[in-house]
Each structure stands twice: as C-alpha cells, then as structure tokens.
Motif scaffolding. Structure first.
Motif, short mmCIF file in Angstrom:
data_model
loop_
_atom_site.label_atom_id
_atom_site.label_comp_id
_atom_site.label_asym_id
_atom_site.label_seq_id
_atom_site.Cartn_x
_atom_site.Cartn_y
_atom_site.Cartn_z
N PRO A 68 -4.83 14.85 8.78
CA PRO A 68 -4.80 15.35 10.16
C PRO A 68 -5.34 16.78 10.26
O PRO A 68 -5.29 17.56 9.29
CB PRO A 68 -3.31 15.32 10.52
CG PRO A 68 -2.66 14.48 9.47
CD PRO A 68 -3.49 14.67 8.24
N GLY A 69 -5.83 17.11 11.43
CA GLY A 69 -6.08 18.50 11.79
C GLY A 69 -4.80 19.07 12.36
O GLY A 69 -3.69 18.65 11.99
N PRO A 128 -15.61 19.01 10.78
CA PRO A 128 -16.28 18.23 9.73
C PRO A 128 -15.63 18.47 8.36
O PRO A 128 -15.35 19.61 8.00
CB PRO A 128 -17.72 18.73 9.75
CG PRO A 128 -17.86 19.47 11.03
CD PRO A 128 -16.51 20.01 11.37
N LEU A 129 -15.39 17.40 7.63
CA LEU A 129 -14.85 17.48 6.28
C LEU A 129 -15.76 16.73 5.32
O LEU A 129 -16.45 15.81 5.72
CB LEU A 129 -13.44 16.89 6.23
CG LEU A 129 -12.37 17.55 7.08
CD1 LEU A 129 -11.04 16.86 6.89
CD2 LEU A 129 -12.24 19.03 6.76
N ILE A 138 -9.87 8.71 2.34
CA ILE A 138 -9.17 9.70 3.15
C ILE A 138 -9.67 9.54 4.58
O ILE A 138 -10.86 9.70 4.86
CB ILE A 138 -9.43 11.14 2.69
CG1 ILE A 138 -9.27 11.26 1.17
CG2 ILE A 138 -8.52 12.10 3.43
CD1 ILE A 138 -7.91 10.94 0.62
N VAL A 139 -8.78 9.15 5.48
CA VAL A 139 -9.14 9.01 6.89
C VAL A 139 -8.94 10.38 7.56
O VAL A 139 -7.82 10.87 7.67
CB VAL A 139 -8.28 7.95 7.59
CG1 VAL A 139 -8.59 7.92 9.08
CG2 VAL A 139 -8.54 6.58 6.97
N ASN A 140 -10.04 10.98 7.97
CA ASN A 140 -9.98 12.30 8.59
C ASN A 140 -9.74 12.17 10.10
O ASN A 140 -10.48 11.47 10.78
CB ASN A 140 -11.29 13.05 8.34
CG ASN A 140 -11.52 13.29 6.86
OD1 ASN A 140 -10.59 13.58 6.11
ND2 ASN A 140 -12.76 13.19 6.41
N ALA A 141 -8.70 12.83 10.56
CA ALA A 141 -8.34 12.80 11.98
C ALA A 141 -8.16 14.25 12.42
O ALA A 141 -7.05 14.71 12.68
CB ALA A 141 -7.07 12.00 12.20
N SER A 198 0.82 -1.21 0.00
CA SER A 198 0.00 0.00 0.00
C SER A 198 0.85 1.25 0.00
O SER A 198 2.02 1.24 0.40
CB SER A 198 -0.96 0.02 1.20
OG SER A 198 -0.25 0.16 2.42
N ILE A 199 0.24 2.33 -0.48
CA ILE A 199 0.79 3.67 -0.40
C ILE A 199 -0.14 4.48 0.49
O ILE A 199 -1.36 4.45 0.31
CB ILE A 199 0.89 4.31 -1.80
CG1 ILE A 199 1.86 3.52 -2.69
CG2 ILE A 199 1.34 5.77 -1.69
CD1 ILE A 199 1.87 3.97 -4.13
N ILE A 200 0.44 5.19 1.45
CA ILE A 200 -0.35 6.03 2.35
C ILE A 200 0.22 7.44 2.30
O ILE A 200 1.39 7.65 2.61
CB ILE A 200 -0.32 5.50 3.80
CG1 ILE A 200 -0.74 4.03 3.85
CG2 ILE A 200 -1.24 6.34 4.69
CD1 ILE A 200 -0.53 3.37 5.21
N ASN A 201 -0.60 8.38 1.90
CA ASN A 201 -0.19 9.77 1.79
C ASN A 201 -0.71 10.57 2.98
O ASN A 201 -1.70 10.19 3.61
CB ASN A 201 -0.71 10.38 0.49
CG ASN A 201 -0.19 9.63 -0.72
OD1 ASN A 201 0.99 9.28 -0.78
ND2 ASN A 201 -1.06 9.38 -1.69
N THR A 202 -0.05 11.68 3.27
CA THR A 202 -0.51 12.58 4.33
C THR A 202 -1.04 13.85 3.69
O THR A 202 -0.29 14.62 3.10
CB THR A 202 0.63 12.92 5.30
OG1 THR A 202 1.15 11.71 5.89
CG2 THR A 202 0.12 13.83 6.42
#
Length: 294
Positions: free
Chosen positions: A232-233, A292-293, A284-287, A183-187
């Motif tokens: 991330p926030g 709210p996104l 996209i995992v919102n943290a 997998s590729i995981i971007n920030t």
C-alpha cells in the motif's frame, strides 16, 4: 453513489486537508476524523472464498479490518489478532464478520513473542482444523523526525519484532496446517521501495518483507502454496494519528492527491487469496495511488 458506478478516484474519498489529530499508540478508529471506510457499506461478496479459513493479524482496524470484512463477505471464517488497547475496535470487527454470517475468532495476541505466535496457530487449528489463508498484516511504526539519530533501541526492537519476527514465526508455524491451494499474503509498503527518512526502521522491515515474500514463494511453489504481498501507499488508519506528528496533509503526496481508505486495499487481498490468482505467486501488488514502484 454505489461502489459499482464509475467514479473519479481523486474524489471518491476524503482529501487533505484533514483536522490535526493525535492519539496514543496504537490508536482507535472511532476517534479519527474522518472515520476510515473499511467497506462496511460498499463491499459485496460473491463466494470467492467460500468456506475458507483465514488468519489475519492486526485485524481490529485499518487494512486488517477491511480484509477481515471482505473475506467474511466472500464466505471465509476469520481469526484475527488485536492488542489489549484495541479491544473496542476488535469487537466491531468481530461484529462485521458475524454479520456476514461467518465465524469470527478475535484473539488478544502480541506477535512479538514466538510463544504467542504458536498459541495463535494452535488456536486457529483448534477452531478451524486448517489455515487456508494467512495474512501477515500487523505492523508497528513510529515517525522520528531525526531519523536514525532519533530511533532508540526499544523502538527499533519493537519494529523488527512486530514486522519481521512475527511474520517469520507465523509463516513457519502455519505451514504444516496450510493445504495445497492455500496462500500466505504479506503486507509490505511503498516505504519498502521509497523510504522516508523519518520512517527509517519501518521502511527497512517493509523492504525485508518483499525479499521474504519472493524467497518463500519459490520454496513453497512445489507444495502448491502461493506467497504474495500487497504494497500500500498512504492509507488512512489509526496508525497515522498515533504515530505521525502531522496528519493534516497525510496522503497529499500521492499522485491521486489523497490517502487510500482501507476498503480500497481489501480487494487486492481477496484476489490474491482466490482461485483467480492460482498462477500468481512471488508477486507484489502495488496499491500506491499512482506512485511508481519497481
């Protein structure tokens, strides 16, 4: 209190007001007050990434260090990049990975250059034979109160080349070495959806990372390679005192009333890299601490 005990998320970690602090870019962890939490005392692994081979850019501090630590405690060997000014922090990340019983490969590397990205991939393949997880995490930002009128060409170019060019080159060059199941995981960032005018160029890149993630995921699905991102926030990392004019109230705008600690981001990356996320791609995992996104 242990990490497993139920805790009030608004009080689990320090809240503003923080001491005003400034550092030259890119900043160092040990000079921050309070010092960030990367999960050193709290993250417990359970072999979710046993024998995986991971590459993490910007792994010397902040989210990158927390991810490298968590990956190692989950059973992965980790190659991570750092800049020359970050050597002290890089040594600590390497120590944490090795303390978990895994191989650490710290690599001085500036991903703004294609040749450096190629060298990074070649080194990872020489060390590990393959790349199971690529985490594109390294980023550059510099706040400009005047927004577009204060952003010079040199800053704009550095932001684009670090945040976008490096991600593009590393993803492309790594593909021949990522097996099915990898997998590729971007920030990305909350800034990709809710841009702050003083971070205009940075926010542009974070929006582009969302699009890149979703498009590449569709292309690679038939190869069995998943592509996701974490948004991330506000997170308490050395980038904040090194790039923001006012640190005293950082993170206060979050609904939880504080910034995240890097340790709170790492579990999202572990999940996306693990087999538990085998049906999750282009996500996209919102943290964001409650912002709210879409």
């Amino acid at each position: 209190m242990s990490a497993q005990e139920q805790q009030d998320p608004t009080r689990r970690h320090p809240r503003p007001e923080f001491p005003q602090q400034d550092q030259p870019h890119p900043g160092l962890t040990g000079r921050m007050e309070p010092e960030p939490d990367h999960g050193e005392s709290s993250y417990r692994g359970s072999d979710r990434l046993a024998d995986r081979k991971a590459v993490v850019t910007g792994g010397d501090s902040g989210i990158g260090r927390a991810v490298a630590l968590a990956f190692a405690r989950e059973g992965a060997d980790v190659l991570f990049t750092y800049l020359a000014e970050e050597e002290k922090d890089a040594r600590e990340t390497a120590r944490l990975v090795e303390e978990a019983g895994r191989k650490a490969v710290p690599l001085l590397c500036d991903i703004r250059e294609e040749s450096e990205c190629r060298r990074l991939v070649d080194r990872a393949v020489a060390e590990f034979g393959r790349i199971d997880v690529l985490v594109n995490n390294a980023a550059f930002q510099m706040a400009q109160p005047e927004s577009i009128e204060g952003i010079g060409t040199e800053q704009f170019d550095r932001t684009m080349r670090t945040n976008l060019y490096g991600m593009f080159w590393l993803s492309k060059l790594s593909l021949p070495h990522i097996p099915a199941g990898g997998s590729i995981i971007n920030t990305t960032s909350v800034q990709g959806y809710k841009p702050s005018p003083h971070l205009l160029d940075y926010a542009m890149t974070k929006g582009a990372i969302v699009t890149f993630t979703q498009g590449l995921a569709q292309y690679l699905a038939e190869r069995g390679i998943r592509v996701n991102a974490v948004a991330p926030g506000p997170v308490w990392t050395p980038l904040i005192p090194a790039t923001m004019p006012d640190t005293s109230e950082f993170g206060e705008q979050s609904p939880l009333g504080r910034p995240a600690q890097p340790a709170e981001m790492a579990p999202a990356y572990v999940f996306l890299a693990s087999q538990e996320a085998s049906y999750i791609t282009a996500e996209i995992v919102n943290a964001t601490g409650g912002t709210p996104l879409p």
